[in-house]
Scaffold this active site. Sequence first.
Site, mmCIF file in Angstrom:
data_model
loop_
_atom_site.group_PDB
_atom_site.id
_atom_site.type_symbol
_atom_site.label_atom_id
_atom_site.label_comp_id
_atom_site.label_asym_id
_atom_site.label_seq_id
_atom_site.Cartn_x
_atom_site.Cartn_y
_atom_site.Cartn_z
ATOM 1 N N CYS B 59 -21.105 48.292 33.177
ATOM 2 C CA CYS B 59 -20.616 49.227 34.188
ATOM 3 C C CYS B 59 -20.176 48.625 35.161
ATOM 4 O O CYS B 59 -19.598 49.120 36.301
ATOM 5 C CB CYS B 59 -21.806 49.987 34.764
ATOM 6 S SG CYS B 59 -22.947 50.996 33.417
ATOM 7 N N ASP B 61 -21.667 46.553 37.857
ATOM 8 C CA ASP B 61 -22.550 46.389 38.657
ATOM 9 C C ASP B 61 -23.876 45.918 38.213
ATOM 10 O O ASP B 61 -24.472 46.823 37.501
ATOM 11 C CB ASP B 61 -22.866 47.620 39.476
ATOM 12 C CG ASP B 61 -21.510 48.159 40.273
ATOM 13 O OD1 ASP B 61 -21.026 47.686 40.971
ATOM 14 O OD2 ASP B 61 -20.984 49.333 39.526
ATOM 15 N N CYS B 86 -18.253 44.755 42.630
ATOM 16 C CA CYS B 86 -17.119 44.694 43.282
ATOM 17 C C CYS B 86 -17.423 44.288 44.771
ATOM 18 O O CYS B 86 -18.583 44.237 45.262
ATOM 19 C CB CYS B 86 -16.347 46.020 43.458
ATOM 20 S SG CYS B 86 -17.263 47.222 44.058
ATOM 21 N N CYS B 133 -21.703 52.435 45.083
ATOM 22 C CA CYS B 133 -22.459 51.203 45.264
ATOM 23 C C CYS B 133 -23.794 51.467 46.113
ATOM 24 O O CYS B 133 -24.825 50.467 46.068
ATOM 25 C CB CYS B 133 -21.369 50.279 45.870
ATOM 26 S SG CYS B 133 -19.979 49.881 44.883
#
Lengths: 395, 227
Positions: B59, B61, B86, B133
């Site tokens: 995914c 992360d 990211c 995030c």
Amino acid sequence: MRKVYIDHAATTYMDKKVFRAMEPYFEKVYGNPSSIHKEGRKAKYALYQARKKVAQILGCQLAEIIFTGSGTESCNLAIFGMAEDFSEKKGHIITSKIEHHAILRPCEKLEKKGFSVTYLPVDREGIVDVLDIQEAVKPETFLISIIYANNEIGVIQSIAEIGKLIKRLNTARPPKSKIYFHTDACQAAGFLDLNVNKLGVDLLSLNGSKIYGPKGVGMLFVRQGIPIKPMILGGGQEEGLRAGTENLAGIIGFAKALEIVQRERKKESARLIKLRDYLISGIEKKIPKIVLNGHREKRLPNNVNVSILDIEGEAALLWLDKYGIYALTGSACDSQSLEPSHVILALGRPYEYAHGSLRFSLGRKTTKKDIDYLLKVLPRVVKTLREISPITVKL
Amino acid sequence: MSKNIKNLKIADVISKTAGKGWIYSDIVKDHFFHPRNLLLKNPKTGEFDAEGQIGAPQCGDVMRMWIKVDPKTEKIKKLKWRTFGCGSAIATTSIFSVMVTERGGMKIDKALKIRPQDIMKRLGGLPARKVHCSVLADKAFRTTINNYFRKTGQYQRIITEGTKIIDKTLNITERDIEEAVLEGAETINDLQKRLKVGIGDNSSLLEIEQLLRFYKEKYYGGSENRI
């Protein structure tokens, strides 16, 4: 700080010679090529000259060159324009899984309208198997569209071979169910042969922004006599296939840019291949756990695409950007849609390879010093990001 | 809510700062390039009271956190982390580690109340497509705290996965949203049709949207692009 723009496959700066060729067509020669008065005729003549230049490079007739607003528009016109005649019969299109979205999205839209589309797989190196095309052909197939050189991984397809196959298949088909062949040549234009007869294509898309020409201008080669319909209707410009007052300065610039890159392509290719391979081997030597995406030789002279495991591409780009290096990633985190690169996935690689993929596309101003700088910075960036990562993926 | 959305726009790529500024806010940039509370070396035994990890490399992360808690005051004395992801995922974990440990540390119960919106606010906003995030940092922390509760025998305090209440008015939990996604809900509209979620309690819409995306990715990862 050194600035290394290594994203030429995204777009290029404009060649000064191109810019100069365009300059008179904003203020001095401003007529509408459709007007019959002197200003119009001047513009018409300039347009004719540009068209002639492009036609010479492609080895086709002048009337077969349709200027558009972008490579995307050209691809859309090729797909939708050809589909119109087959909408009753719900025709069949063959394309590949690694096309640009300018081809994939129109195909998906046609599927919703009842057309059928075969998206051919590629092998681990990114190559479409010509035999797969032959097997996918159905009686209702009317269009095959295969990208000449891929924008992400630079892999070059055997377009001439596919062209020959289609020609052979067509001899055995009734004239009304001929298969037409389109190729998206936007990335190929600076490095490969564009002769449409050698390639055996009926449609070919190009644009200005990848060849040191202006943005906002594209071109579609349309072989005479093929059943294509316009998407933009109006004054009947461009053989009735793309209405709208011609973007004269843009077209002049595009023709000039194409002329220059095609004239210099062999010399420039040889120079870039050396730099490309130097970069690939440098990355392979300095950074553990990486894979090269795409065929090692059958790739554009300016394309390097690697998956670096245990790092995420967007984070790497942000670090590179801080060091003045401008590149691209196939990570989902860098796309508006949050989808990872469909091209890397089509190579049969897991998602984490797409998230950690970086593309470096070299250009006319790229030097060995640039590559050395990149090879100095990149391993540091990778080390930093790997240090803060809690995972290690198996290669 | 509207304030958060305003913040989001400021930090987005398509903002008026585009071209001049950075794609993220200055705070995100600072925490990305100078992450706080990173744990670069593996911890010694007993150095932390608990650890927890969330996410998957597929995914894009993965977040891992280690915590040290003062058992008397229940304040979080240390939160160390490592993140694969990211720029905004890295910055989010960093700012979160600051939020729960600053001024002598936050009490567990208070820290558990930090919402993704609060994290984003501290970051000066995140681009809309990066909001997930902040949801991940929140989840990583809950996983870590649950492990702490387990290790300290406070089983009654464990927040069972998926029972976090998302919509207070209708008592809808994460699990309900997960199930709706599994049953084919693809958009917020689908979810609202099924669960009426977010209608009475629209402060939760942002979180619902992220959960929707999270579960869609978890179960159908990349299916939108299936070709």
